[in-house]
Design an enzyme around this catalytic site. Structure first.
Site, PDB file in Angstrom:
ATOM      1  N   GLU B  60      -0.304   7.036  -7.048  1.00 43.90           N
ATOM      2  CA  GLU B  60      -0.136   6.145  -8.215  1.00 43.90           C
ATOM      3  C   GLU B  60       0.021   6.913  -9.516  1.00 43.90           C
ATOM      4  O   GLU B  60       0.846   6.566 -10.365  1.00 43.90           O
ATOM      5  CB  GLU B  60      -1.304   5.162  -8.327  1.00 43.90           C
ATOM      6  CG  GLU B  60      -1.250   4.010  -7.334  1.00 43.90           C
ATOM      7  CD  GLU B  60      -1.801   4.363  -5.971  1.00 43.90           C
ATOM      8  OE1 GLU B  60      -2.269   5.518  -5.803  1.00 43.90           O
ATOM      9  OE2 GLU B  60      -1.769   3.498  -5.071  1.00 43.90           O
ATOM     10  N   HIS B 129     -10.784  -4.743  -4.062  1.00 45.18           N
ATOM     11  CA  HIS B 129      -9.416  -5.284  -4.027  1.00 45.18           C
ATOM     12  C   HIS B 129      -9.298  -6.655  -4.680  1.00 45.18           C
ATOM     13  O   HIS B 129      -8.314  -7.344  -4.483  1.00 45.18           O
ATOM     14  CB  HIS B 129      -8.911  -5.375  -2.581  1.00 45.18           C
ATOM     15  CG  HIS B 129      -8.523  -4.056  -2.000  1.00 45.18           C
ATOM     16  ND1 HIS B 129      -9.418  -3.039  -1.833  1.00 45.18           N
ATOM     17  CD2 HIS B 129      -7.327  -3.580  -1.564  1.00 45.18           C
ATOM     18  CE1 HIS B 129      -8.804  -1.994  -1.298  1.00 45.18           C
ATOM     19  NE2 HIS B 129      -7.533  -2.296  -1.140  1.00 45.18           N
TER      20      HIS B 129
END
Lengths: 375, 332
Positions: B60, B129
Site C-alpha cells: 500500500e 476490517h
C-alpha cells in the site's frame, strides 16, 4: 571505473556473512590516493567539475553561516563532504531526466539547474524562493529543472520517484528518474516496496544511496544487517554498484553507466556512493558520536581538497585559475545571499493560496482567533 | 432514468472517465485479473489493458506513493485501496506526501489523484476490517474527502474526484455497494466538492449523516413521516471541506439536531458538526445536539455484538424522538 564494487541482481551478491560486520569491500581509499582518469580528461571538463564542487562547498558554508546567524530557520542539512558525489551524479543526468532527493538537497538543487539565488531565497524563507517560502531547506523543488523535490520524511520520496518513472513509461518517454537517499533509508519499508515495484514494472530509475556510514548518529553497521548497501537490491533482482563518492570522476562514470543502462534497458539500478560528512547530521549537530579518528579521516579525505591537489599535480589547475574560480564562486554565492537578503518575506495574504489547486467550496480560510461563523 | 446499484454507478463512471481521458489509470490490489475485491473494476482490464489497469503487489505504501508520483507527472491515477483499514499502511504517502506536495512546494505541482476505498462495519469482518477512520483524512488540509450515500452521488462524486487537480479520497461503504437508486440516463453531472445536500426537507428536527448513515437517516425520516414528524435530512457528502453553513441553516430552521455517524463518537465527525452547530446556531437551539455513533470498542465479530455496537434505524429513531420530546414535541 576506479574502486567500483558490483552486486548482480538475482542473488549473486556475496554476503558478508553472519553477525560479523565486515566492510571488506567498502570503498575507503587512503588519503591522497590516486584519482585515475584525470590524465584522460579534457582540462575544461575537469575545471568545470572543480568549479561546481567549490560552488557547492562555498554555498553550503555560506548557508551554515546564515543559519547560525538565524537568517535561516528550521532544520538545515548540508552537503559538505559530499561535493564529489553531488557533482558526479548530476553530471550523469541529462537535462530532461528527473531527480528526487531527501532533505540534504541544496547542492543537488543547484547542480540540477536551479538558480542559487532562488535556492538561497528559499532557505531564507523569502517570496523569491523556489517554493515561495513554503518549503525551506528540506523542500527544494523546481518543475523546469525537473528537480521534483527534496523530502523530509526518510524514504518518503522513494514511492514518489518510482511513480514518476512509471509515468515516464506510461508516456513512452526515454527519461530516467534518479532517486537520491541516505544510507539509513535502506531499512524503511518504502525502500523494499519501491524496489519491488520498480523491478516488477521495469522502470527506468536509479536509486542512489549516499552512504556516509551514519544515519544521524547511528552507524550503518549498527542499523543494517547487510551493510553493503548496494547488494540490497538482490532480493528484487536489481543490480547494484558501489563507488567511492569522494572521487568525482568515478561517481560520474558509475552514474553515467547505470543511468544509461536504466534508460536503454528500462530497468532499475542501485548506485551507492560512499563518503563521509565533514560536519554533523545538521548544522546544529556537534557529532559527538564520532571518534577523533573518524573525524580526522573525513578531513584527510576532503574531496574538494583532494581533487584540487590532483588537478594541481596534473598541471590542470594553476594558481591563477584557482583564484579565478574561487573569486567567481565567491561572487556567485555572495550574490545569492544578497538576493535572498533583499527578497521580501511572503505576504500573509497568501496564506491560503496553496492548500488546493482546484478551488473548492467551503474551504476554511479562518485565522486562529476567528470565529467559525463570522456574523 | 435507470435504477442501478452503487457498485454499478462507480464502475460505469470509472469506465466512462477512462474512455474520456487517456491520462486516467487505475492502480490497486486485485483490480485487474481478479476484477476487484468488490468488482468495481469488473471488465476494465480486458477493455483497457495492463498499462491502464495495473494490478499491484500488496504494497500500500509503495503503490499509493507511486500514484502520487504519477500524478506529479500529470497523470490522473485512481487508486483502489481494498478497504480503508489498509490505508493506514499508506498513511505517510497520503498525509505527508499527497496532501503536502502542492502547498509545500509553493503551488508548483498539483497532485490530481483519487483514492477510492470502502469502509464500514456490519459485515462481520472483525476489529481490523470494520473501521470508519475517515476522520483521519478529513482532518488534513490539502486532502478532499468525499462520502457518497447514493448511486447518483457516487457517480457524480467520482466524476468530480477524477477531474479535480487535488488528491481526493472517495470513501465508499461496504454496506452501500448493493444499494440501489435512480441515476439519470447518460448522466454527466459532476458533484460540487465541499457541498452538503438537504436530501429531504422538514421542519421539526434536522437529522445529519454521511455515507451509510445519510441513507439510513432518509429511511428514518420516511418512517417518522408516517407519525406526522417532519424530519429534515442533511447529507454532509463532503467531509473536507465541510459545509457547515448548510447544516447550520437547517438547524436554525428546525431548532434541534441529531447527528448519525458510523465512526466512534469521541473526537468523531459528529463532534465537529456539533461544535459547528453550537457556534452557528446557538441562539436557535431548543435542545442539546444529540449524536448517534458506534459504541467505542474494537468492532466484534459475533453478529449480535456487532449489531449492538453499530448505529441503526432504531437507535437513530430513539435519539430523534427523545430530542423532540425534550423540546415539547410529542411523537406517535
Amino acid at each position: 571505473m576506479a574502486d567500483t564494487a558490483k552486486a548482480k541482481g538475482g542473488g549473486t551478491a556475496k554476503s558478508t556473512g553472519g553477525r560479523r560486520r565486515s566492510r571488506k569491500d567498502s570503498t575507503t581509499p587512503a588519503a591522497g590516493g590516486t584519482t585515475p582518469g584525470v590524465a584522460d580528461e579534457k582540462p575544461d571538463v575537469l575545471l568545470d567539475y572543480y568549479r561546481r564542487m567549490v560552488l557547492v562547498r562555498r554555498f553550503e558554508e555560506r548557508t551554515g553561516q546564515a543559519y547560525t546567524q538565524a537568517r535561516i530557520g528550521g532544520y538545515c542539512h548540508l552537503n559538505l563532504g559530499e561535493e564529489a558525489t553531488v557533482v558526479g551524479l548530476m553530471d550523469a543526468l541529462r537535462e530532461r531526466d528527473y531527480l528526487y532527493t531527501n532533505y540534504r538537497d541544496h547542492g543537488y538543487a543547484i547542480l540540477k539547474g536551479m538558480s542559487p539565488r532562488r535556492v538561497m531565497a528559499e532557505l531564507y524563507g523569502r517570496s523569491d524562493g523556489v517554493a515561495k517560502g513554503w518549503g525551506g531547506s528540506m523542500h527544494m523543488y523546481d518543475t523546469e529543472a525537473r528537480m521534483l523535490g527534496g523530502y523530509g520524511i526518510v524514504g518518503g520520496q522513494l514511492p514518489l520517484a518510482t511513480g514518476a518513472a512509471l509515468a515516464v513509461t506510461y508516456r513512452g518517454g526515454d527519461e530516467v528518474v534518479m532517486c537520491q537517499m541516505g544510507d539509513g533509508t535502506t531499512n524503511i519499508g518504502a525502500w523494499h516496496e519501491s524496489l519491488n515495484l520498480a523491478s516488477l514494472w521495469n522502470l527506468p530509475i536509479v536509486y542512489t544511496i549516499v552512504n556516509n556510514f551514519t544515519g544521524m548518529g547511528t552507524s550503518v553497521d549498527a542499523s543494517s544487517a547487510e551493510p553493503d548497501l548496494y547488494k540490497r537490491g538482490s532480493a528484487f533482482r536489481i543490480e547494484g554498484v558501489r563507488v567511492d563518492g569522494r572521487d568525482v570522476l568515478a561517481v560520474r562514470d558509475a552514474a553515467a553507466d547505470v543511468v544509461e543502462k536504466a534508460r536503454s534497458e528500462q530497468r532499475p539500478y542501485i548506485l551507492e556512493c560512499t563518503s563521509h560528512r565533514l560536519k554533523g547530521h545538521s548544522v546544529v549537530d556537534p557529532a559527538k558520536y564520532r571518534t577523533e579518528e573518524q573525524v580526522a579521516e573525513a578531513r584527510a579525505n576532503d574531496p574538494v581538497a583532494a581533487f584540487e591537489q590532483h588537478l594541481e599535480k596534473a598541471g590542470v589547475l594553476t594558481e591563477e585559475k584557482k583564484k579565478e574560480i574561487s573569486d567567481a564562486v565567491k561572487e556567485e554565492v555572495a550574490d545569492a545571499a544578497d538576493f535572498a537578503e533583499n527578497s521580501p518575506s511572503p505576504d500573509v495574504s497568501t496564506l491560503f493560496d496553496y492548500t488546493y489547486a482546484t478551488p473548492v467550496a467551503n474551504e476554511s480560510r479562518r485565522m486562529p482567533a476567528d470565529p467559525v461563523f463570522a456574523e | 432514468m435507470s435504477v442501478i446499484t452503487y457498485r454499478q454507478a462507480l464502475r460505469d463512471t470509472l469506465r466512462a472517465e477512462m474512455l474520456r481521458d487517456d491520462d486516467v489509470l487505475l492502480l490497486g490490489e486485485e483490480i485487474g485479473l481478479f476484477e476487484g475485491s468488490y468488482k468495481i473494476t469488473e471488465g476494465l482490464l480486458n477493455e483497457f489493458g495492463e498499462q491502464r489497469v495495473r494490478d499491484t503487489p500488496i504494497s500500500e505504501e509503495g503503490f499509493v506513493g507511486a500514484a502520487v508520483g504519477t500524478a506529479m507527472m500529470g497523470l490522473r491515477p485512481v487508486v483502489e485501496l481494498m478497504t480503508i483499514n489498509f490505508s493506514l499502511i499508506a498513511v505517510d504517502q497520503i498525509i505527508n506526501h499527497a496532501a503536502k506536495v502542492y502547498g509545500m512546494f509553493g503551488g508548483q505541482t498539483s497532485v490530481p489523484m483519487v483514492i477510492r476505498t470502502p469502509g464500514g462495519g456490519g459485515q462481520q469482518l472483525g476489529a481490523t476490517h470494520s473501521q470508519n477512520i475517515e476522520l483521519f483524512y478529513a482532518f488534513v488540509p490539502g486532502l478532499k474527502v468525499l462520502a457518497p450515500s447514493s448511486p447518483a452521488d457516487a457517480a457524480a462524486m467520482l466524476r468530480a474526484a477524477v477531474r479535480d487537480d487535488d488528491p481526493v479520497m472517495l470513501l465508499e461503504n461496504l454496506g452501500l455497494y448493493n444499494s440501489k437508486g435512480e441515476v439519470p440516463d447518460g448522466d454527466e453531472s459532476v458533484a460540487e466538492i465541499g457541498r452538503a445536500a438537504v436530501t429531504r426537507e422538514g421542519s421539526d428536527i434536522t437529522l445529519i449523516g454521511y455515507s451509510r448513515m445519510a441513507a439510513m437517516s432518509l429511511r428514518v425520516a420516511e418512517e417518522l413521516a408516517e407519525q406526522d414528524v417532519s424530519v429534515e435530512v442533511v447529507d454532509l457528502r463532503s467531509l473536507r471541506p465541510l459545509d457547515r453553513q448548510t447544516v447550520v441553516d437547517s438547524v436554525r430552521k428546525t431548532g434541534c439536531a441529531v447527528i448519525a455517524e458510523d465512526d466512534w463518537l469521541t473526537y468523531g465527525i459528529g463532534a465537529e458538526v456539533a461544535a459547528s452547530i453550537q457556534e452557528g446556531a446557538f441562539d436557535y437551539l431548543d435542545a442539546p445536539v444529540r449524536r448517534v455513533a458506534m459504541a467505542e470498542v474494537p468492532l466484534p465479530y459475533a453478529k449480535p455484538l456487532e449489531n449492538a455496537a453499530l448505529p441503526s434505524t432504531e437507535s437513530i429513531t430513539t435519539a430523534v424522538k427523545e430530542t423532540l420530546s425534550a423540546v415539547g414535541k410529542r411523537v406517535g
